[in-house]
Design a protein around this motif. Structure first.
Motif, PDB file in Angstrom:
ATOM      1  N   MET A  88      15.444  -1.805 -11.541  1.00 38.98           N
ATOM      2  CA  MET A  88      15.817  -3.203 -11.338  1.00 38.98           C
ATOM      3  C   MET A  88      17.081  -3.293 -10.491  1.00 38.98           C
ATOM      4  SD  MET A  88      13.725  -5.432 -12.616  1.00 38.98           S
ATOM      5  CE  MET A  88      14.805  -6.855 -12.614  1.00 38.98           C
ATOM      6  N   ALA A  89      18.063  -2.430 -10.774  1.00 38.12           N
ATOM      7  CA  ALA A  89      19.286  -2.427  -9.979  1.00 38.12           C
ATOM      8  C   ALA A  89      18.992  -2.080  -8.525  1.00 38.12           C
ATOM      9  CB  ALA A  89      20.290  -1.437 -10.575  1.00 38.12           C
ATOM     10  N   GLY A  90      18.123  -1.084  -8.326  1.00 36.45           N
ATOM     11  CA  GLY A  90      17.748  -0.734  -6.959  1.00 36.45           C
ATOM     12  C   GLY A  90      17.033  -1.874  -6.238  1.00 36.45           C
ATOM     13  N   THR A  91      16.204  -2.617  -6.969  1.00 36.76           N
ATOM     14  CA  THR A  91      15.507  -3.752  -6.365  1.00 36.76           C
ATOM     15  C   THR A  91      16.489  -4.840  -5.971  1.00 36.76           C
ATOM     16  OG1 THR A  91      13.523  -3.290  -7.693  1.00 36.76           O
ATOM     17  CG2 THR A  91      13.724  -5.495  -6.752  1.00 36.76           C
ATOM     18  N   TRP A  92      17.444  -5.126  -6.837  1.00 38.58           N
ATOM     19  CA  TRP A  92      18.443  -6.166  -6.533  1.00 38.58           C
ATOM     20  C   TRP A  92      19.303  -5.750  -5.337  1.00 38.58           C
ATOM     21  CZ3 TRP A  92      19.772  -6.328 -12.395  1.00 38.58           C
ATOM     22  CH2 TRP A  92      18.852  -7.146 -13.051  1.00 38.58           C
ATOM     23  N   ARG A 140       1.216   0.840  -2.169  1.00 37.18           N
ATOM     24  CA  ARG A 140       2.243   0.422  -1.208  1.00 37.18           C
ATOM     25  C   ARG A 140       2.051  -0.997  -0.713  1.00 37.18           C
ATOM     26  NH1 ARG A 140       2.275   5.399   2.933  1.00 37.18           N
ATOM     27  NH2 ARG A 140       0.133   5.439   2.166  1.00 37.18           N
ATOM     28  N   THR A 141       0.805  -1.392  -0.518  1.00 44.51           N
ATOM     29  CA  THR A 141       0.543  -2.716   0.060  1.00 44.51           C
ATOM     30  C   THR A 141       0.501  -3.818  -0.982  1.00 44.51           C
ATOM     31  OG1 THR A 141      -1.851  -2.343  -0.088  1.00 44.51           O
ATOM     32  CG2 THR A 141      -0.751  -1.688   1.960  1.00 44.51           C
ATOM     33  N   SER A 142       0.576  -3.464  -2.265  1.00 47.94           N
ATOM     34  CA  SER A 142       0.410  -4.482  -3.298  1.00 47.94           C
ATOM     35  C   SER A 142       1.599  -4.615  -4.248  1.00 47.94           C
ATOM     36  CB  SER A 142      -0.858  -4.193  -4.123  1.00 47.94           C
ATOM     37  OG  SER A 142      -0.856  -2.859  -4.608  1.00 47.94           O
ATOM     38  N   LEU A 143       2.422  -3.565  -4.390  1.00 50.71           N
ATOM     39  CA  LEU A 143       3.541  -3.611  -5.325  1.00 50.71           C
ATOM     40  C   LEU A 143       4.818  -3.178  -4.627  1.00 50.71           C
ATOM     41  CD1 LEU A 143       1.933  -2.049  -8.541  1.00 50.71           C
ATOM     42  CD2 LEU A 143       2.369  -4.477  -8.079  1.00 50.71           C
ATOM     43  N   PRO A 144       5.981  -3.678  -5.074  1.00 54.72           N
ATOM     44  CA  PRO A 144       7.244  -3.322  -4.423  1.00 54.72           C
ATOM     45  C   PRO A 144       7.603  -1.859  -4.657  1.00 54.72           C
ATOM     46  CG  PRO A 144       7.643  -4.643  -6.381  1.00 54.72           C
ATOM     47  CD  PRO A 144       6.168  -4.673  -6.152  1.00 54.72           C
ATOM     48  N   LEU A 145       8.501  -1.355  -3.815  1.00 53.86           N
ATOM     49  CA  LEU A 145       8.891   0.049  -3.876  1.00 53.86           C
ATOM     50  C   LEU A 145       9.539   0.389  -5.216  1.00 53.86           C
ATOM     51  CD1 LEU A 145       9.222   2.808  -2.534  1.00 53.86           C
ATOM     52  CD2 LEU A 145      11.370   1.988  -1.541  1.00 53.86           C
ATOM     53  N   GLY A 146      10.301  -0.538  -5.796  1.00 52.06           N
ATOM     54  CA  GLY A 146      10.929  -0.269  -7.087  1.00 52.06           C
ATOM     55  C   GLY A 146       9.912   0.055  -8.162  1.00 52.06           C
ATOM     56  N   ALA A 147       8.774  -0.641  -8.144  1.00 47.61           N
ATOM     57  CA  ALA A 147       7.720  -0.374  -9.117  1.00 47.61           C
ATOM     58  C   ALA A 147       7.079   0.985  -8.867  1.00 47.61           C
ATOM     59  CB  ALA A 147       6.670  -1.479  -9.059  1.00 47.61           C
ATOM     60  N   GLN A 148       6.854   1.311  -7.594  1.00 47.52           N
ATOM     61  CA  GLN A 148       6.295   2.627  -7.267  1.00 47.52           C
ATOM     62  C   GLN A 148       7.263   3.737  -7.690  1.00 47.52           C
ATOM     63  OE1 GLN A 148       5.036   2.596  -3.033  1.00 47.52           O
ATOM     64  NE2 GLN A 148       5.182   0.369  -3.208  1.00 47.52           N
ATOM     65  N   GLY A 152       5.236 -10.349  -7.401  1.00 44.43           N
ATOM     66  CA  GLY A 152       6.233 -11.392  -7.223  1.00 44.43           C
ATOM     67  C   GLY A 152       7.347 -11.334  -8.244  1.00 44.43           C
ATOM     68  N   SER A 153       7.133 -10.614  -9.335  1.00 47.43           N
ATOM     69  CA  SER A 153       8.149 -10.466 -10.371  1.00 47.43           C
ATOM     70  C   SER A 153       8.550  -8.993 -10.443  1.00 47.43           C
ATOM     71  CB  SER A 153       7.605 -10.925 -11.732  1.00 47.43           C
ATOM     72  OG  SER A 153       8.501 -10.574 -12.768  1.00 47.43           O
ATOM     73  N   PRO A 154       9.744  -8.640  -9.975  1.00 51.71           N
ATOM     74  CA  PRO A 154      10.155  -7.231 -10.010  1.00 51.71           C
ATOM     75  C   PRO A 154      10.086  -6.616 -11.397  1.00 51.71           C
ATOM     76  CG  PRO A 154      11.667  -8.518  -8.662  1.00 51.71           C
ATOM     77  CD  PRO A 154      10.758  -9.494  -9.328  1.00 51.71           C
ATOM     78  N   SER A 155      10.494  -7.376 -12.417  1.00 52.06           N
ATOM     79  CA  SER A 155      10.500  -6.822 -13.771  1.00 52.06           C
ATOM     80  C   SER A 155       9.082  -6.532 -14.251  1.00 52.06           C
ATOM     81  CB  SER A 155      11.203  -7.784 -14.726  1.00 52.06           C
ATOM     82  OG  SER A 155      10.567  -9.052 -14.731  1.00 52.06           O
ATOM     83  N   LEU A 156       8.150  -7.455 -14.000  1.00 50.67           N
ATOM     84  CA  LEU A 156       6.769  -7.236 -14.435  1.00 50.67           C
ATOM     85  C   LEU A 156       6.120  -6.074 -13.701  1.00 50.67           C
ATOM     86  CD1 LEU A 156       5.330 -10.854 -14.853  1.00 50.67           C
ATOM     87  CD2 LEU A 156       5.935  -9.210 -16.638  1.00 50.67           C
TER      88      LEU A 156
END
Length: 351
Positions: free
Chosen positions: A344-348, A293-301, A262-266
């Motif tokens: 982070m920029a890609g996530t935004w 893939r099912t638990s974390l956003p693509l930016g984190a991966q 739920g927190s992109p930065s974390l």
């Protein structure tokens, strides 16, 4: 009586991974033994539990999916070491810093090697006079911007070429940025150890092609030997990484992962730390990243797949064989910051 036939010299003895004692990688020895002990303990005490079934499936699937790419990458690295002269690469690189860095960051497309194999290659290139910024760009970009990594990433994500393209583009741009930054802040003398700056002779010492040409069969055997050494040295990291990924998928509650996701930065920071600790090969890490893939956003991966081949524990140990401590500190901190901000920029932008 015919004169004795001179013994065939060995070619390119330089492509090897430093043994653990030389790189200070005692952590990895402990991690490897710990992984074996953990696997044995899990099999003995928890083999009948539902969690063990989940762990087994995750571990085996990651390992078997990544194995062919590690074998192929190790074989290509061995053939490059034996059949490609180091000076051939330096002739390609322009003299001016910017064109040299732009080209060097993409050299992995022609010379596909993983991060374990690229460190000794870059050290030899520095000794041949490769510009500092270009060497940094090749060191960071080569393990990501290459066809093997693109293929393994696409396969790990269900033949998704877009994700593979994102990874290569991010790796290239960050490698260029770091090459320009290091070139601006450091000179070769302030960045490289004395042994790395030493000029190599144009022939002899096994560093160039030998005066007496080797038979093709001998060269093939040497290439396969180098590849086998690479595979055995890097394959153990895959075992540790697959086990840790399996344990995380099994033991970490979905609610906890949801809280981080739920927190992109974390989530990005967590995967960056995981990439540094696991120290996987760039030709295999996409399979570990894809398991989230099912638990974390693509930016984190993507942060996991971009930072790992540039900066992890085994690479840090090998960097101390090439660079001075101040360069390593600047390189590590700057790479981490740039990767974090990029993801982070890609996530935004994706929201």
């Amino acid at each position: 009586m015919s004169p004795p036939i001179p013994a065939e010299p060995t070619a390119h003895p330089t492509h090897h991974h430093p043994p653990p004692g030389e790189t200070g990688s005692r952590f990895f020895i402990v991690a490897q033994f710990g992984s074996v002990a953990a696997l044995v303990g899990l099999i003995v005490f928890f083999r009948r539990t539902p969690g063990f079934a989940t762990l087994s499936i995750t571990f085996v699937s990651i390992f078997l999916e990544a194995l062919p790419f590690m074998l192929l990458g190790a074989a290509i690295g061995g053939f490059i070491e034996v059949f490609v002269s180091k000076t051939a690469i330096t002739r390609i690189v322009p003299a001016r810093p910017l064109p040299a860095i732009l080209l060097a960051a993409g050299l992995g497309l022609v010379f596909p090697v993983c991060e374990c194999a690229i460190v000794p290659v870059v050290r030899r290139l520095f000794q041949k006079g490769l510009p500092l910024g270009a060497g940094i760009a090749f060191l960071l970009g080569g393990p990501i911007v290459n066809p093997l990594v693109a293929l393994s990433t696409a396969v790990a994500y269900g033949n998704d070429l877009l994700i593979a393209g994102y990874r290569l583009a991010a790796g290239y741009l960050i490698a260029v940025a770091m090459g320009l930054l290091i070139d601006r802040l450091f000179s070769r003398k302030s960045a490289l150890l004395a042994g790395t700056m030493a000029s190599l002779p144009e022939s002899g010492g096994g560093l160039e092609r030998p005066a007496i040409p080797l038979r093709a069969r001998v060269k093939m055997l040497q290439a396969l030997g180098h590849g086998a050494s690479d595979f055995l040295d890097t394959g153990r990291f895959l075992v540790v990484g697959a086990l840790v990924a399996g344990l995380l998928q099994t033991l970490v509650a979905r609610g906890d992962l949801a809280a981080v996701s739920g927190s992109p930065s974390l989530s990005i920071l967590a995967m960056m730390i995981l990439a540094i600790v696991l120290s996987l090969c760039s030709e295999a890490d996409a399979f570990v990243a894809a398991s989230f893939r099912t638990s974390l956003p693509l930016g984190a991966q993507m942060a996991f797949m971009v930072l790992g081949p540039m900066l992890d524990l085994k690479l840090l140990a090998m960097y101390f064989r090439i660079f001075r401590k101040r360069l390593i500190l600047v390189l590590s901190v700057s790479t981490g910051i740039i990767v974090f901000l990029s993801m982070m920029a890609g996530t935004w932008m994706g929201q």
